[in-house]
Motif scaffolding. Structure first.
Motif, PDB file in Angstrom:
ATOM      1  N   GLN B  76       0.861  -1.190   0.000  1.00 35.84           N
ATOM      2  CA  GLN B  76       0.000   0.000   0.000  1.00 35.84           C
ATOM      3  C   GLN B  76       0.892   1.232   0.000  1.00 35.84           C
ATOM      4  O   GLN B  76       1.774   1.351   0.850  1.00 35.84           O
ATOM      5  N   LEU B  77       0.662   2.127  -0.948  1.00 34.13           N
ATOM      6  CA  LEU B  77       1.428   3.376  -1.013  1.00 34.13           C
ATOM      7  C   LEU B  77       0.547   4.514  -0.540  1.00 34.13           C
ATOM      8  O   LEU B  77      -0.631   4.562  -0.868  1.00 34.13           O
ATOM      9  N   SER B  78       1.122   5.425   0.246  1.00 33.59           N
ATOM     10  CA  SER B  78       0.339   6.606   0.610  1.00 33.59           C
ATOM     11  C   SER B  78       1.247   7.824   0.724  1.00 33.59           C
ATOM     12  O   SER B  78       2.459   7.710   0.821  1.00 33.59           O
ATOM     13  N   ASP B  79       0.639   9.004   0.715  1.00 34.88           N
ATOM     14  CA  ASP B  79       1.409  10.246   0.742  1.00 34.88           C
ATOM     15  C   ASP B  79       1.731  10.700   2.152  1.00 34.88           C
ATOM     16  O   ASP B  79       2.602  11.530   2.353  1.00 34.88           O
ATOM     17  N   GLU B  80       1.005  10.152   3.123  1.00 35.44           N
ATOM     18  CA  GLU B  80       1.247  10.614   4.496  1.00 35.44           C
ATOM     19  C   GLU B  80       2.666  10.228   4.917  1.00 35.44           C
ATOM     20  O   GLU B  80       3.139   9.136   4.647  1.00 35.44           O
ATOM     21  N   VAL B  81       3.328  11.184   5.546  1.00 41.62           N
ATOM     22  CA  VAL B  81       4.680  10.922   6.020  1.00 41.62           C
ATOM     23  C   VAL B  81       4.702  11.153   7.525  1.00 41.62           C
ATOM     24  O   VAL B  81       4.306  12.215   8.003  1.00 41.62           O
TER      25      VAL B  81
END
Lengths: 226, 83
Positions: B76-81
Motif C-alpha cells: 500500500q502506497l500513501s502520501d502521508e509521512v
C-alpha cells in the motif's frame, strides 16, 4: 581436508561444528560473514544459531552477507556445503536448496534428541551410514517445519534428495523431512545437529558417520593414482 | 517521500499455526463466530518518490521482505509521512 565454518553475527554452533570437524580429522578455519572469498576449502559449513537475530525470517538477512556470493560460487564448482539448522534456513533463503523452513506446527521451540531415518546413503555426507539406518541426533529449533509445493516434493523424491526424515511427527514438516540435498548432491541442509552427537559423552555418537563420510569422500577424490 | 506499507502473510494452503492458536483462543472466549484467523507481518517504509517506486518496492518484497515460497505480500502506497 580443509573446512571453513562461516560465522554470522548470531551464529552459536560454530565452535561445536569446529570440534566435530576436527574430531573427524579436518583442518578448520572460521570465516567471517564479511569476507568476500571462501575459496580453497573442501567443505563449507554453515552452523546453527540465530544469524542476525532471525529478524524478518530465519536466514533472510544472512543470505545477503558478503561471504554468501562466494559460498554459492564454490557450491557451483562442486565444493561440499553443509548447513545445519540456521545454516539450512540460510541455504533455503539463498535459493541453494528448494523449499522453506517455517514456524513449527506446535509453535514451540523443540530441543531434544530425535530418531532419524537415513533415506539416502549414496551422498558424500551419508555414505558411512546404512540405507534405512536409524540415527539419533538432537534438534533445537523453532522454525524447522519444512515446506515445499507438491511439484518440488515430487522432484526431491524422484532425485533422492530427501536424505534424512523424522521417524515420528515432530514439527509438521512435509514428508517428515529433516534434511535434503541439492540436485547435484554436494549441498546438504538439515535441521538436526550432527555436530552435537559425535561422542558417546554427548549422549549420542550417531552424528559422527556424517563427518566420517565427508572425509571418506575427500580421500577418494584425492587418492594418489595407482 | 511516500509511506509504503507492506503486509506479508502466509500463502493460502500453507498452514498458519499461530492463526489457528488465536482462533481457538477466541472460540474459548466465546467468539464462536470467528473463522480463518490469519497473522502476518507489517513492514512500514519511508521511500523517496520516483517513477519506479512501485516496481522497486515489489522487487524489495521478492528479494527480501517476503519469501515467495511460503508468503504473499500486499503493498500500500500513501502520501502521508510520519516523522
Amino acid at each position: 581436508m580443509k573446512a571453513a565454518v562461516i560465522v554470522f553475527p548470531g551464529s552459536n554452533c560454530d565452535m561445536d561444528m569446529q570440534h566435530a570437524l576436527q574430531l573427524a580429522g579436518m583442518e578448520v578455519e572460521f570465516v567471517r560473514h564479511t569476507e568476500t572469498s571462501v575459496a580453497g576449502f573442501d567443505l563449507i559449513a554453515l552452523p546453527g544459531g540465530f544469524s542476525y537475530g532471525d529478524y524478518l525470517r530465519s536466514g533472510a538477512i544472512a543470505r545477503f552477507a558478503p561471504v554468501m556470493e562466494s559460498v554459492k560460487e564454490q557450491a557451483d564448482k562442486g565444493t561440499l556445503v553443509l548447513g545445519v539448522c540456521n545454516g539450512f534456513q540460510v541455504l533455503t533463503e539463498a535459493g541453494m536448496l528448494p523449499g522453506a523452513l517455517k514456524r513449527n506446527d506446535g509453535l514451540k521451540f523443540i530441543c531434544r534428541p530425535v530418531a532419524l531415518t537415513v533415506e539416502n546413503e549414496q551422498t558424500p555426507f551419508t555414505s558411512a551410514y546404512e540405507q534405512g539406518e536409524t540415527a539419533v541426533i538432537p534438534v533445537a529449533h523453532g522454525d524447522g517445519c519444512y515446506f515445499a509445493d507438491d511439484e518440488t516434493i515430487a522432484a526431491l523424491k524422484a532425485n533422492r534428495q530427501i536424505v534424512f526424515t523424522y521417524q515420528s511427527e515432530l514439527n509438521g514438516s512435509k514428508e517428515a523431512i529433516a534434511g535434503i540435498t541439492n540436485e547435484r548432491g554436494n549441498v546438504l541442509g538439515m535441521m538436526p545437529h550432527p555436530e552435537r552427537a559425535v561422542e558417546a559423552l554427548l549422549g549420542s555418537s550417531d552424528g559422527a558417520p556424517l563427518f566420517d563420510a565427508m572425509i571418506k569422500h575427500w580421500r577418494e577424490a584425492h587418492a594418489p593414482a595407482t | 517521500m511516500k509511506t509504503v506499507h507492506v503486509y506479508v502473510t502466509l500463502k493460502e494452503g500453507v498452514l498458519n499455526p499461530e492463526g489457528s492458536a488465536i482462533e481457538r483462543s477466541l472460540h474459548a472466549l466465546g467468539y464462536e463466530e470467528v473463522q480463518k484467523v490469519q497473522t502476518g507481518k507489517w513492514v512500514s517504509l519511508q521511500v523517496e518518490d520516483g517513477p519506479e517506486l512501485a516496481q522497486r518496492v515489489e522487487r524489495m518484497c521478492e528479494q527480501l521482505l517476503a519469501n515467495p515460497v511460503i508468503e504473499d505480500y500486499e503493498i500500500q502506497l500513501s502520501d502521508e509521512v510520519t516523522t
